[in-house]
Design an enzyme around this catalytic site. Structure first.
Site, PDB file in Angstrom:
ATOM      1  N   ASP A   1      33.938 -58.340  20.191  1.00  0.00           N
ATOM      2  CA  ASP A   1      34.675 -58.922  21.306  1.00  0.00           C
ATOM      3  C   ASP A   1      35.817 -57.958  21.661  1.00  0.00           C
ATOM      4  O   ASP A   1      36.870 -57.965  21.029  1.00  0.00           O
ATOM      5  CB  ASP A   1      35.228 -60.303  20.917  1.00  0.00           C
ATOM      6  CG  ASP A   1      36.077 -60.874  22.030  1.00  0.00           C
ATOM      7  OD1 ASP A   1      36.608 -61.993  21.857  1.00  0.00           O
ATOM      8  OD2 ASP A   1      36.212 -60.226  23.083  1.00  0.00           O
TER       9      ASP A   1
ATOM     10  N   TYR B   1      40.497 -65.150  18.216  1.00  0.00           N
ATOM     11  CA  TYR B   1      40.273 -66.007  19.379  1.00  0.00           C
ATOM     12  C   TYR B   1      39.340 -65.277  20.322  1.00  0.00           C
ATOM     13  O   TYR B   1      39.513 -64.070  20.573  1.00  0.00           O
ATOM     14  CB  TYR B   1      41.604 -66.296  20.080  1.00  0.00           C
ATOM     15  CG  TYR B   1      41.483 -67.074  21.375  1.00  0.00           C
ATOM     16  CD1 TYR B   1      41.722 -66.461  22.613  1.00  0.00           C
ATOM     17  CD2 TYR B   1      41.144 -68.423  21.376  1.00  0.00           C
ATOM     18  CE1 TYR B   1      41.619 -67.168  23.791  1.00  0.00           C
ATOM     19  CE2 TYR B   1      41.052 -69.146  22.563  1.00  0.00           C
ATOM     20  CZ  TYR B   1      41.279 -68.508  23.771  1.00  0.00           C
ATOM     21  OH  TYR B   1      41.180 -69.211  24.948  1.00  0.00           O
TER      22      TYR B   1
ATOM     23  N   LYS C   1      40.065 -58.491  30.825  1.00  0.00           N
ATOM     24  CA  LYS C   1      41.408 -57.892  30.909  1.00  0.00           C
ATOM     25  C   LYS C   1      41.416 -56.513  31.605  1.00  0.00           C
ATOM     26  O   LYS C   1      41.228 -56.437  32.817  1.00  0.00           O
ATOM     27  CB  LYS C   1      42.012 -57.834  29.498  1.00  0.00           C
ATOM     28  CG  LYS C   1      42.220 -59.251  28.892  1.00  0.00           C
ATOM     29  CD  LYS C   1      42.842 -59.206  27.531  1.00  0.00           C
ATOM     30  CE  LYS C   1      42.775 -60.524  26.826  1.00  0.00           C
ATOM     31  NZ  LYS C   1      43.813 -61.481  27.239  1.00  0.00           N
TER      32      LYS C   1
HETATM   33  P1  KE4 Z   1      39.968 -65.136  28.971  1.00  0.00           P
HETATM   34  O1  KE4 Z   1      38.956 -66.240  29.153  1.00  0.00           O
HETATM   35  O2  KE4 Z   1      41.363 -65.665  28.736  1.00  0.00           O
HETATM   36  O3  KE4 Z   1      39.905 -64.079  30.103  1.00  0.00           O
HETATM   37  O4  KE4 Z   1      39.548 -64.289  27.662  1.00  0.00           O
HETATM   38  C1  KE4 Z   1      39.402 -64.985  26.448  1.00  0.00           C
HETATM   39  C2  KE4 Z   1      39.575 -63.988  25.307  1.00  0.00           C
HETATM   40  C3  KE4 Z   1      38.447 -63.517  24.664  1.00  0.00           C
HETATM   41  N1  KE4 Z   1      38.541 -62.628  23.649  1.00  0.00           N
HETATM   42  C4  KE4 Z   1      39.750 -62.151  23.253  1.00  0.00           C
HETATM   43  C5  KE4 Z   1      39.805 -61.163  22.130  1.00  0.00           C
HETATM   44  C6  KE4 Z   1      40.939 -62.592  23.894  1.00  0.00           C
HETATM   45  O5  KE4 Z   1      42.131 -62.107  23.485  1.00  0.00           O
HETATM   46  C7  KE4 Z   1      40.860 -63.520  24.942  1.00  0.00           C
HETATM   47  C8  KE4 Z   1      42.092 -64.058  25.655  1.00  0.00           C
HETATM   48  N2  KE4 Z   1      43.338 -63.644  25.144  1.00  0.00           N
HETATM   49  C9  KE4 Z   1      44.473 -64.525  25.355  1.00  0.00           C
HETATM   50  C10 KE4 Z   1      45.703 -63.883  24.700  1.00  0.00           C
HETATM   51  N3  KE4 Z   1      45.808 -64.241  23.357  1.00  0.00           N
HETATM   52  C11 KE4 Z   1      44.683 -64.803  26.819  1.00  0.00           C
HETATM   53  C12 KE4 Z   1      46.002 -65.493  27.129  1.00  0.00           C
HETATM   54  C13 KE4 Z   1      45.802 -66.950  27.416  1.00  0.00           C
HETATM   55  O6  KE4 Z   1      44.988 -67.604  26.734  1.00  0.00           O
HETATM   56  O7  KE4 Z   1      46.500 -67.427  28.329  1.00  0.00           O
END
Ligand code: KE4
Length: 427
Positions: A238, A143, A266
């Site tokens: 990523d 993801y 993060k």
């Molecule tokens: P954000 O847009 O949520 O800040 O980041 C997206 C993203 C991009 N790349 C990786 C590897 C990620 O894990 C994420 C977001 N991770 C999720 C947890 N699986 C955030 C939690 C959520 O979606 O509420």
């Protein structure tokens, strides 16, 4: 008597879709009522009913220092009283850009954004603009945020182009994304053999945290580096989740692979909305206002968020920080495995730095299919038993977990003891 969590959840569902501002928070994968948190201190969070939990989610990764670290809070307060945002450059952005390019040698230039999604969306547009190509390769189970080109599931055949995995994503956009199997270097080689000249980029989680935790094989990482270089495509790491989480050098330093572009989020914001993407100068100079690839953001490089990021990045550079974090995370995994084994429960666990995966299976999975074969229902029962006992794990069998520097050895031991007591009930 309905709990405060239940009351809040009922009210939240009136005006917020699903009662949450991000789907995974709704507990739909594990069932039950989501926790509404009101306070966090170090390794612990308190829910709306006043119950405290040891927190192994840490807001999905940002809180590597634990909740409300005093130096991070102070940095935010100091920045905030001078103004929340200017929509103009500030010195702090220069400071964090210099620091990020020092800590991540593959990055000669970096652009700040407000989320991981923005970082990956921008990196993909940049890769397409730089190469003049449209095809993007991602891997099933990974993801990278919710921009349209990434909400794509595998095509009908192995090397066919993708179909939307979400409503609202145009099929003719999804057609430019190919979804391959993680840890399958041969399939990747076949894709490049067939479509190499059309591929703009490969985007990968260098340690997967979104289909539970999956570790890449050296052959897989080497193949993607060699194939992208050979065919003129860009390799995008990523590192939104792995960045400064698995090591101070992130996954790219841990594995010795130099990507063309990297994305962060993060940890880099220490709990405030901050993301970043960066890479080689000749690529990054294609970004507006220097080059033809447009990218922008009202709150990009926000001074309060950057202040939290700078405070966090300073603290994680302390000698021994990652050794201690990794040791604690490893102790959690080993303690849980030993407890499960003692009670004859099929359970496995592994960690990479400060992130971990727990699996109700005989061994740690290495592929998406092996993750799907893990016992999801057993995880869900474990999740709720541990939640009742005051230990908060990710509310999904398909997420990684996180330990913070604030977790003590006693906290880890308490979690292992609670799991041991739960596993004993399964006999
Ligand atoms: P954000 O847009 O949520 O800040 O980041 C997206 C993203 C991009 N790349 C990786 C590897 C990620 O894990 C994420 C977001 N991770 C999720 C947890 N699986 C955030 C939690 C959520 O979606 O509420």
């Amino acid at each position: 008597m309905t709990s405060r969590n239940q009351q809040l959840f009922e009210r939240a569902q009136r005006h917020i879709p699903g009662g949450v501002n991000s789907p995974v928070r709704a507990f739909r994968s594990v069932g039950g009522t989501p926790c509404f948190f009101q306070k966090g201190i170090g390794p612990k969070v308190q829910d709306a009913d006043g119950k405290w939990y040891l927190d192994y989610v840490g807001s999905w990764g940002p809180l590597i220092l634990g909740h409300a670290h005093p130096e991070v809070i102070a940095a935010v307060q100091t920045a905030a009283v001078d103004g929340l945002t200017f929509g103009a450059p500030t010195a702090r952005e220069v400071d964090i850009a210099d620091l990020l390019c020092e800590l991540v040698p593959s990055m000669e230039m970096v652009r700040l954004v407000s989320s991981g999604t923005e970082a990956t969306m921008s990196a993909i547009r940049l890769a397409r603009g730089y190469t003049g190509r449209d095809v993007l390769i991602k891997f099933e189970g990974c993801y990278h945020g919710h921009s349209d080109s990434l909400l794509v599931k595998a095509g009908s055949g192995a090397l066919t182009f993708g179909n939307p995995s979400s409503s609202g994503v145009p099929a003719d956009l999804a057609q430019h994304t190919m979804v391959l199997a993680y840890n399958d270097p041969q399939q990747l080689a076949d894709a490049f053999a067939e479509h190499g000249a059309k591929i703009a980029a490969v985007i990968v989680e260098p340690v997967v945290g979104n289909m539970n935790l999956i570790v890449p094989t050296p052959e897989f990482l080497r193949a993607m580096r060699e194939l992208t270089a050979k065919h003129g495509a860009l390799l995008i790491f990523d590192e939104v989740m792995t960045g400064f989480r698995v090591d101070l050098k992130s996954a790219q330093g841990l594995f010795g692979i130099t990507p063309d572009l990297s994305t962060f989020g993060k940890v880099v914001g220490g709990g405030m909305p901050l993301g970043a993407f960066g890479g080689k100068r000749e690529i990054m100079e294609k970004i507006a206002p220097l080059g033809p690839v447009y990218q922008a953001g009202t709150l990009s490089g926000n001074p309060v968020a950057v202040a939290a990021g700078l405070a966090t990045l300073a603290l994680i550079q302390q000698p021994g920080f990652y050794e201690a974090l990794t040791a604690k995370t490893k102790a959690l995994c080993e303690g849980l495995v030993a407890a499960a084994k003692k009670h004859g429960v099929a359970f496995a666990a592994q960690n990479v730095g400060g992130m971990f995966g727990l699996y109700f299976a005989e061994k740690c999975p290495a592929t998406y299919d092996e993750v799907l074969a893990c016992d999801k229902e057993a995880f869900n029962q474990f999740f709720h038993a541990m939640l009742d006992a005051g230990h908060y794990f990710a509310p999904s069998a398909f997420e990684a977990g996180f330990v913070s520097a604030a977790h003590t050895d006693a906290d880890i031991a308490a979690t292992v003891a609670a799991a041991d007591a739960y596993f004993a009930t399964l006999k």
